[in-house]
Write an enzyme that holds these catalytic residues in place. Structure first.
Site, short mmCIF file in Angstrom:
data_model
loop_
_atom_site.label_atom_id
_atom_site.label_comp_id
_atom_site.label_asym_id
_atom_site.label_seq_id
_atom_site.Cartn_x
_atom_site.Cartn_y
_atom_site.Cartn_z
N GLU A 31 0.84 -1.21 0.00
CA GLU A 31 0.00 0.00 0.00
C GLU A 31 0.86 1.25 0.00
O GLU A 31 1.88 1.30 0.71
CB GLU A 31 -0.89 -0.04 1.25
CG GLU A 31 -2.26 0.55 1.03
CD GLU A 31 -3.07 -0.26 0.03
OE1 GLU A 31 -3.05 0.09 -1.18
OE2 GLU A 31 -3.72 -1.23 0.42
N ASP A 34 2.93 2.25 -4.92
CA ASP A 34 2.92 2.19 -6.39
C ASP A 34 3.60 3.43 -6.98
O ASP A 34 4.37 3.33 -7.93
CB ASP A 34 1.51 1.98 -6.97
CG ASP A 34 0.47 2.99 -6.55
OD1 ASP A 34 0.72 3.80 -5.62
OD2 ASP A 34 -0.63 2.98 -7.16
N GLY A 116 -17.21 4.78 -3.31
CA GLY A 116 -16.67 5.36 -2.07
C GLY A 116 -16.21 4.34 -1.05
O GLY A 116 -15.99 4.68 0.11
N ALA A 117 -16.07 3.08 -1.44
CA ALA A 117 -15.67 2.04 -0.49
C ALA A 117 -14.17 1.76 -0.55
O ALA A 117 -13.68 0.86 0.11
CB ALA A 117 -16.46 0.77 -0.75
N SER A 121 -13.77 2.10 -7.71
CA SER A 121 -14.83 2.23 -8.71
C SER A 121 -14.39 3.18 -9.81
O SER A 121 -14.78 3.02 -10.97
CB SER A 121 -16.12 2.73 -8.05
OG SER A 121 -15.88 3.93 -7.37
N SER A 122 -13.54 4.16 -9.49
CA SER A 122 -13.11 5.09 -10.55
C SER A 122 -12.21 4.39 -11.57
O SER A 122 -12.35 4.60 -12.77
CB SER A 122 -12.45 6.33 -9.96
OG SER A 122 -11.48 5.97 -9.03
N GLU A 154 -6.79 10.18 -15.02
CA GLU A 154 -7.15 10.51 -13.63
C GLU A 154 -6.25 11.62 -13.08
O GLU A 154 -6.71 12.54 -12.41
CB GLU A 154 -7.11 9.26 -12.75
CG GLU A 154 -7.66 9.56 -11.37
CD GLU A 154 -8.28 8.36 -10.66
OE1 GLU A 154 -8.60 7.35 -11.31
OE2 GLU A 154 -8.45 8.47 -9.43
N ASP A 166 -4.32 0.72 -9.37
CA ASP A 166 -5.73 0.38 -9.53
C ASP A 166 -6.07 0.11 -10.99
O ASP A 166 -6.78 -0.85 -11.32
CB ASP A 166 -6.62 1.52 -9.00
CG ASP A 166 -6.27 1.87 -7.55
OD1 ASP A 166 -5.64 1.05 -6.87
OD2 ASP A 166 -6.64 2.98 -7.13
#
Ligand code: GLA
Length: 378
Positions: A31, A34, A116-117, A121-122, A154, A166
């Protein structure tokens, strides 16, 4: 006709030329490294976003989403440039811009990745659109190129300074495997991650917390790593060892030191986790997951009370490992648990949240799923 093809037909009055899908992700370990050219070990979840698309004969882009009551946003492709105001559709338009699409197109989005979790999702939205455009216009980009282009969308169009993890996993994942991604050159290795046959499960706990810090906090962490790299004259945290870092401690601030300590430690934990998985040593995997959380909480300081509560409650209920995932300051945690203990873990986390008067958490599980693909084509 599939549900999204029907929605497309109802919204735009024609059938789509093709439908693409791209999944969200969870990250097993690795985490906030990247953007420091480290290794990460995410996998694609089963929830995905669909993009149905159709070529038009003019220069109009029309875009609608099933989650926004199919309301159509229309824009001329020549106006699709960074700075164009908008809402959710910027994630899709940014991809058209970064890929260099120059003709008109109709796009219908149907997203099934929880918003938002912290489950990306983006990235799922960006990668479903990128995969659709690549095939619709025969653009011939490979998966690494698509990962870089969706990240560029993004970063430069939406204005979020995210790394490459991601988008890469959403595009490159293979069902049944976690993806070991080298963020320096985007090379990958599929790592078997078959928890089910070992009687285990990876529980995803959405804390439903979203702290305002997110954007600035993320950029500030990136900046610390870049500052350490500049001061210590290395390209990125990837090139540092703990010995180098300790030897150079007086050249950097205390905050920079602990940020870098997370990054250097996390790269090693990812590689150790791959070794542990190769011999199905899930006890070790659990330990590494726990160490990752402590480092994110204490050195990188990107956790929050809801994430810490989810982690502590699942460990107290018997989880082998638990940690926050994604950017932090809210979003989801994961817990590696015995499948037989799912109900008791959920119960323990729910109780701990109720006791602290936090919003009730949501729970998901997912096996490692397939990356982006074309679902149908006319
Ligand atoms: C977010 C970013 C990723 C990555 C993670 C933290 O999900 O989009 O690029 O930096 O945070 O690991």
């Amino acid at each position: 006709m599939s549900a999204i093809e029907e929605k497309f037909l109802k919204t735009f009055g024609e059938e789509p030329d093709l439908v693409a899908a791209a999944p969200g992700r969870v990250n097993l370990i690795g985490e906030h490294i990247d953007y420091s050219e480290g290794f990460v070990l995410p996998f694609a979840i089963k929830d995905r976003t669909l993009a149905a698309v159709r070529k038009r004969g003019d220069s109009s882009v029309r875009i609608a989403s099933a989650q926004r009551r199919n309301k159509i946003v229309t824009v001329d492709i020549a106006d699709v440039k960074p700075g164009l105001k908008g809402e959710w559709e910027r994630y899709a338009l940014g991809v058209l811009w970064s890929m260099g699409v120059t003709s008109g197109v109709d796009i219908m989005i149907d997203g099934h990745v929880p918003l938002g979790a912290g489950l990306s999702s983006s990235a799922a939205l960006e990668c479903s659109v990128a995969t659709a455009m690549n095939h619709l216009f025969d653009m011939g980009f490979n998966l690494e190129e698509l990962a870089r282009l969706t990240q560029k969308a993004e970063n430069q169009y939406v204005g979020v300074p995210c790394g490459i993890m991601d988008q890469s996993v959403s595009l490159m994942a293979t069902q049944g495997f976690a993806l070991l991604l080298d963020c320096r050159d985007l090379s990958t290795r599929n790592i078997p991650f078959d928890v089910a046959s070992h009687g285990l499960e990876l529980l995803i706990i959405d804390t439903q917390a979203h702290h305002a810090l997110t954007d600035g906090g993320y950029a500030e962490r990136r900046a610390s790593c870049e500052s350490v790299a500049a001061k210590l004259r290395v390209k990125s945290m990837r090139e540092l060892t703990m010995t180098d870092l300790d030897a150079a401690r007086d050249q950097i601030t205390h905050t920079e030191y602990i940020r870098a300590r997370h990054a250097v430690g996390e790269v090693k934990r990812v590689l150790d986790c791959v070794d542990a998985l190769s011999i199905a040593d899930f006890a070790k995997v659990g330990e590494l997951i726990n160490q990752s959380h402590v480092s994110l909480r204490d050195d990188y300081t990107v956790s929050c009370p809801e994430l810490d509560t989810a982690v502590e409650a699942s460990l107290a209920a018997g989880a082998m490992g638990s940690r926050m995932v994604g950017g932090g300051f809210g979003g989801s945690a994961i817990a590696l648990i015995k499948a037989s203990q799912t109900a008791q873990t959920i119960h323990a986390v729910e109780n701990a949240f109720a006791y602290k008067k936090f919003k009730a958490p949501r729970f998901f599980t997912s096996l490692p799923s397939q990356g982006a693909e074309i679902l149908s084509r006319r």
